[in-house]
Design an enzyme around this catalytic site. Structure first.
Site, PDB file in Angstrom:
ATOM      1  N   THR A 163       0.873  -1.180   0.000  1.00  0.00           N
ATOM      2  CA  THR A 163       0.000   0.000   0.000  1.00  0.00           C
ATOM      3  C   THR A 163       0.905   1.224   0.000  1.00  0.00           C
ATOM      4  O   THR A 163       2.036   1.146   0.468  1.00  0.00           O
ATOM      5  CB  THR A 163      -0.855  -0.023   1.283  1.00  0.00           C
ATOM      6  OG1 THR A 163      -1.887  -0.972   1.099  1.00  0.00           O
ATOM      7  CG2 THR A 163      -1.480   1.314   1.605  1.00  0.00           C
ATOM      8  N   ARG A 191     -15.015  -6.012   0.867  1.00  0.00           N
ATOM      9  CA  ARG A 191     -14.258  -5.588   2.051  1.00  0.00           C
ATOM     10  C   ARG A 191     -13.648  -4.199   1.824  1.00  0.00           C
ATOM     11  O   ARG A 191     -13.054  -3.934   0.787  1.00  0.00           O
ATOM     12  CB  ARG A 191     -13.156  -6.606   2.327  1.00  0.00           C
ATOM     13  CG  ARG A 191     -12.270  -6.291   3.525  1.00  0.00           C
ATOM     14  CD  ARG A 191     -11.017  -5.575   3.111  1.00  0.00           C
ATOM     15  NE  ARG A 191     -10.049  -5.489   4.220  1.00  0.00           N
ATOM     16  CZ  ARG A 191      -8.947  -4.751   4.183  1.00  0.00           C
ATOM     17  NH1 ARG A 191      -8.662  -4.053   3.120  1.00  0.00           N
ATOM     18  NH2 ARG A 191      -8.133  -4.730   5.194  1.00  0.00           N
ATOM     19  N   VAL A 192     -13.813  -3.315   2.782  1.00  0.00           N
ATOM     20  CA  VAL A 192     -13.161  -2.013   2.740  1.00  0.00           C
ATOM     21  C   VAL A 192     -12.176  -1.966   3.896  1.00  0.00           C
ATOM     22  O   VAL A 192     -12.493  -2.384   5.007  1.00  0.00           O
ATOM     23  CB  VAL A 192     -14.203  -0.872   2.871  1.00  0.00           C
ATOM     24  CG1 VAL A 192     -13.520   0.480   2.972  1.00  0.00           C
ATOM     25  CG2 VAL A 192     -15.154  -0.885   1.673  1.00  0.00           C
ATOM     26  N   GLY A 193     -10.987  -1.461   3.626  1.00  0.00           N
ATOM     27  CA  GLY A 193      -9.962  -1.397   4.670  1.00  0.00           C
ATOM     28  C   GLY A 193      -9.952  -0.065   5.387  1.00  0.00           C
ATOM     29  O   GLY A 193     -10.911   0.716   5.349  1.00  0.00           O
ATOM     30  N   ASP A 194      -8.825   0.212   6.030  1.00  0.00           N
ATOM     31  CA  ASP A 194      -8.666   1.445   6.811  1.00  0.00           C
ATOM     32  C   ASP A 194      -8.386   2.669   5.941  1.00  0.00           C
ATOM     33  O   ASP A 194      -8.609   3.807   6.357  1.00  0.00           O
ATOM     34  CB  ASP A 194      -7.478   1.286   7.755  1.00  0.00           C
ATOM     35  CG  ASP A 194      -6.203   0.992   6.958  1.00  0.00           C
ATOM     36  OD1 ASP A 194      -6.117  -0.090   6.343  1.00  0.00           O
ATOM     37  OD2 ASP A 194      -5.304   1.867   6.921  1.00  0.00           O
ATOM     38  N   VAL A 215      -2.518  -4.332   8.440  1.00  0.00           N
ATOM     39  CA  VAL A 215      -3.813  -5.011   8.475  1.00  0.00           C
ATOM     40  C   VAL A 215      -4.899  -3.974   8.754  1.00  0.00           C
ATOM     41  O   VAL A 215      -5.009  -3.438   9.855  1.00  0.00           O
ATOM     42  CB  VAL A 215      -3.833  -6.098   9.573  1.00  0.00           C
ATOM     43  CG1 VAL A 215      -5.174  -6.826   9.574  1.00  0.00           C
ATOM     44  CG2 VAL A 215      -2.696  -7.081   9.357  1.00  0.00           C
ATOM     45  N   GLY A 216      -5.707  -3.701   7.752  1.00  0.00           N
ATOM     46  CA  GLY A 216      -6.699  -2.642   7.846  1.00  0.00           C
ATOM     47  C   GLY A 216      -7.623  -2.795   9.038  1.00  0.00           C
ATOM     48  O   GLY A 216      -8.004  -1.802   9.678  1.00  0.00           O
TER      49      GLY A 216
END
Ligand code: ASP
Length: 299
Positions: A163, A191-194, A215-216
């Protein structure tokens, strides 16, 4: 100028096993901070943060933009965000798949809409409407990832990585932050992360700015970027705050989970991680480029 203009970028917390790519990664990081610094000197802090991230999105080397990883069904969905430490304004996009530079779209969401976060097809449509570049369609390859568990924070560092993000300090000691990602490898579709979440994946305030990676799910639960920025004044700088927050996250959620970069108005910077690697680069006006977080023997 009371502050030395500074740009710091990261290329993702995780484990860089594909050593062949390290040399290229190093070159892209260098170009990202150089172009970010140039944009900072000619334009402004937001343009600098976005430009630095765009260079990495366009490189195809990192897990963002052109290089985004696939989900469990072989699809691509990207998240990005940007924030100005002075106005406190932010823009973000989640689950976009067509725009070439999600970070640029996030900036336009901030500038052109009354909203902070726009998701999915509607966000991609805005990119087209606003004349932003789109990605050539990539054929979806089904690539199931049986190692992906329900609890993402139990994943090995291998599922993470690459990222990209940037934190910027301008000559007036104002900050900005930007981030962009394809998410975690083999994630569940939807899935949506941070990364598009203010305070989790990125945060910029009056004194400091921070951008998270890893890890989000852990980053969301720990509100990592906000915690680092908020703690910076008391800790005496973003470096000490990032150290304290990352060691707390390690105790609370486990190691091999997160990394963070940041800048502060005293000229301090941070690049702290509990994973094996987190490639980062920093450029300051009048100074060279400093690169760290990757095994030097392989670069
Ligand atoms: N934080 C990103 C996400 O969970 C992944 C990464 O930083 O590598 O979507």
């Amino acid at each position: 100028m009371p502050c030395e203009p500074t740009v710091i970028v990261h290329g993702g917390a995780g484990s860089w096993r594909r050593k062949r790519r390290l040399g290229t990664a190093r070159r892209v990081l260098q170009e990202a901070v150089e172009q970010g610094l140039e944009a900072l000197l000619r334009q402004d802090r937001l343009e600098a943060a976005v430009r630095a991230v765009e260079v990495m999105e366009d490189s195809g080397v990192f897990n963002a933009g052109r290089g985004s990883v696939r989900d469990r069904e072989g699809g691509i969905s990207m998240d990005a965000g940007v924030m100005d430490g002075v106005t406190g304004d932010a823009g973000a996009v989640a689950m976009v798949s067509r725009v070439a530079n999600p970070v640029r779209l996030a900036l336009e969401v901030m500038r052109r809409t009354p909203h902070v976060l726009i998701a999915g097809e509607h966000a991609d449509q805005l990119a087209v409407e606003w004349g932003l570049r789109t990605l050539a369609r990539r054929r979806s390859r089904k690539r199931p990832e049986p190692r992906i568990a329900e609890r993402f924070w139990r994943l090995s560092g291998e599922a993470l990585g690459d990222t990209v993000g940037a934190a910027v300090l301008d000559g007036d000691c104002n900050t900005a932050a930007a981030v962009s990602t394809g998410g975690v490898r083999g994630k569940l579709p939807g899935r949506v992360g941070d990364s598009p979440l203010v305070g989790a994946g990125f945060y910029a305030g009056r004194f400091a700015a921070a951008v998270a990676t890893g890890v989000g799910e852990v980053i969301m639960l720990s509100l990592l970027s906000f915690r680092v920025v908020e703690g910076s004044v008391l800790a005496g700088g973003v470096g000490a705050s990032a150290e304290a927050v990352v060691s707390w996250v390690t105790r609370a959620y486990g190691g091999d989970t997160v990394g963070v970069i940041g800048v502060d108005a005293r000229g301090g910077y941070a690049a702290v991680y509990n994973t094996r690697h987190m490639p980062w680069a920093m450029a300051r006006r009048g100074g060279g480029v400093v690169i760290g977080g990757i095994p030097s023997s392989s670069g």
